[in-house]
Design a protein around this motif. Sequence first.
Motif, PDB file in Angstrom:
ATOM      1  N   ALA A   1      38.602  -8.845 134.905  1.00 16.78           N
ATOM      2  CA  ALA A   1      39.236 -10.001 134.273  1.00 16.78           C
ATOM      3  C   ALA A   1      39.411  -9.792 132.775  1.00 16.78           C
ATOM      4  O   ALA A   1      40.495 -10.032 132.221  1.00 16.78           O
ATOM      5  CB  ALA A   1      38.403 -11.262 134.541  1.00 16.78           C
ATOM      6  N   VAL A   2      38.367  -9.340 132.105  1.00 11.01           N
ATOM      7  CA  VAL A   2      38.443  -9.108 130.656  1.00 11.01           C
ATOM      8  C   VAL A   2      39.486  -8.035 130.352  1.00 11.01           C
ATOM      9  O   VAL A   2      40.347  -8.212 129.488  1.00 11.01           O
ATOM     10  CB  VAL A   2      37.058  -8.706 130.089  1.00 11.01           C
ATOM     11  CG1 VAL A   2      37.180  -8.186 128.665  1.00 11.01           C
ATOM     12  CG2 VAL A   2      36.101  -9.880 130.147  1.00 11.01           C
ATOM     13  N   GLY A   3      39.415  -6.937 131.084  1.00  7.79           N
ATOM     14  CA  GLY A   3      40.366  -5.858 130.852  1.00  7.79           C
ATOM     15  C   GLY A   3      41.799  -6.264 131.125  1.00  7.79           C
ATOM     16  O   GLY A   3      42.719  -5.915 130.378  1.00  7.79           O
ATOM     17  N   THR A   4      42.002  -7.041 132.190  1.00  7.32           N
ATOM     18  CA  THR A   4      43.354  -7.476 132.528  1.00  7.32           C
ATOM     19  C   THR A   4      43.899  -8.448 131.499  1.00  7.32           C
ATOM     20  O   THR A   4      45.088  -8.385 131.145  1.00  7.32           O
ATOM     21  CB  THR A   4      43.373  -8.080 133.945  1.00  7.32           C
ATOM     22  OG1 THR A   4      42.876  -7.101 134.866  1.00  7.32           O
ATOM     23  CG2 THR A   4      44.772  -8.488 134.352  1.00  7.32           C
TER      24      THR A   4
ATOM     25  N   GLY B   1      35.331  -1.252 137.695  1.00 12.89           N
ATOM     26  CA  GLY B   1      35.972  -2.359 136.981  1.00 12.89           C
ATOM     27  C   GLY B   1      37.196  -1.910 136.210  1.00 12.89           C
ATOM     28  O   GLY B   1      38.206  -2.620 136.151  1.00 12.89           O
ATOM     29  N   LEU B   2      37.144  -0.716 135.634  1.00  9.72           N
ATOM     30  CA  LEU B   2      38.299  -0.184 134.911  1.00  9.72           C
ATOM     31  C   LEU B   2      39.450   0.119 135.871  1.00  9.72           C
ATOM     32  O   LEU B   2      40.621  -0.111 135.530  1.00  9.72           O
ATOM     33  CB  LEU B   2      37.902   1.057 134.119  1.00  9.72           C
ATOM     34  CG  LEU B   2      36.904   0.815 132.983  1.00  9.72           C
ATOM     35  CD1 LEU B   2      36.476   2.126 132.347  1.00  9.72           C
ATOM     36  CD2 LEU B   2      37.475  -0.142 131.942  1.00  9.72           C
ATOM     37  N   PHE B   3      39.127   0.598 137.074  1.00  7.15           N
ATOM     38  CA  PHE B   3      40.182   0.799 138.062  1.00  7.15           C
ATOM     39  C   PHE B   3      40.750  -0.537 138.539  1.00  7.15           C
ATOM     40  O   PHE B   3      41.913  -0.620 138.929  1.00  7.15           O
ATOM     41  CB  PHE B   3      39.694   1.649 139.237  1.00  7.15           C
ATOM     42  CG  PHE B   3      39.852   3.115 139.004  1.00  7.15           C
ATOM     43  CD1 PHE B   3      41.081   3.734 139.174  1.00  7.15           C
ATOM     44  CD2 PHE B   3      38.776   3.892 138.604  1.00  7.15           C
ATOM     45  CE1 PHE B   3      41.239   5.094 138.944  1.00  7.15           C
ATOM     46  CE2 PHE B   3      38.918   5.252 138.375  1.00  7.15           C
ATOM     47  CZ  PHE B   3      40.163   5.854 138.532  1.00  7.15           C
ATOM     48  N   GLU B   4      39.944  -1.592 138.497  1.00  2.28           N
ATOM     49  CA  GLU B   4      40.468  -2.925 138.811  1.00  2.28           C
ATOM     50  C   GLU B   4      41.513  -3.320 137.770  1.00  2.28           C
ATOM     51  O   GLU B   4      42.564  -3.870 138.109  1.00  2.28           O
ATOM     52  CB  GLU B   4      39.346  -3.966 138.869  1.00  2.28           C
ATOM     53  CG  GLU B   4      39.872  -5.317 139.290  1.00  2.28           C
ATOM     54  CD  GLU B   4      38.824  -6.407 139.327  1.00  2.28           C
ATOM     55  OE1 GLU B   4      39.182  -7.517 139.756  1.00  2.28           O
ATOM     56  OE2 GLU B   4      37.678  -6.169 138.906  1.00  2.28           O
ATOM     57  N   VAL B   5      41.225  -3.043 136.505  1.00  2.00           N
ATOM     58  CA  VAL B   5      42.214  -3.285 135.449  1.00  2.00           C
ATOM     59  C   VAL B   5      43.470  -2.467 135.736  1.00  2.00           C
ATOM     60  O   VAL B   5      44.603  -2.951 135.587  1.00  2.00           O
ATOM     61  CB  VAL B   5      41.643  -2.927 134.057  1.00  2.00           C
ATOM     62  CG1 VAL B   5      42.708  -3.056 132.989  1.00  2.00           C
ATOM     63  CG2 VAL B   5      40.437  -3.792 133.730  1.00  2.00           C
TER      64      VAL B   5
END
Length: 109
Positions: free
Chosen positions: A70-73, A10-14
């Motif tokens: 989504a949250v990170g972005t 998920g962090l790499f998605e951000v």
Amino acid sequence: MNWILLVIAGLFEVGFATCLGKAKETSGMTSTLWMGGFFIALSISMALLYKASQTLPIGTAYAVWTGIGAVGTVLVGIFVFKEPATFWRLFFLFTLITSIVGLKFVSSH
């Protein structure tokens, strides 16, 4: 262990969303480098999501992965890209975080 991989995915998605935003703001070689970062982060994120989904339910894994992204972005958008931090935006961000945590607690893995 797979929950940790999922969080990292998920962090790499951000990361890939951030690279996409930075590529949009730049041009020439700088934009090309940001797009390279996008593809690298995208590949790592997908590989880790695949690995995590080997033991976690795919519905839960995908929802948590996209939720973290989504949250990170949104947070990167607010802090890096100077997007507005309105009450409703933050309210729905909080409800999204609550839903992600809820999915983790009701998952059987």
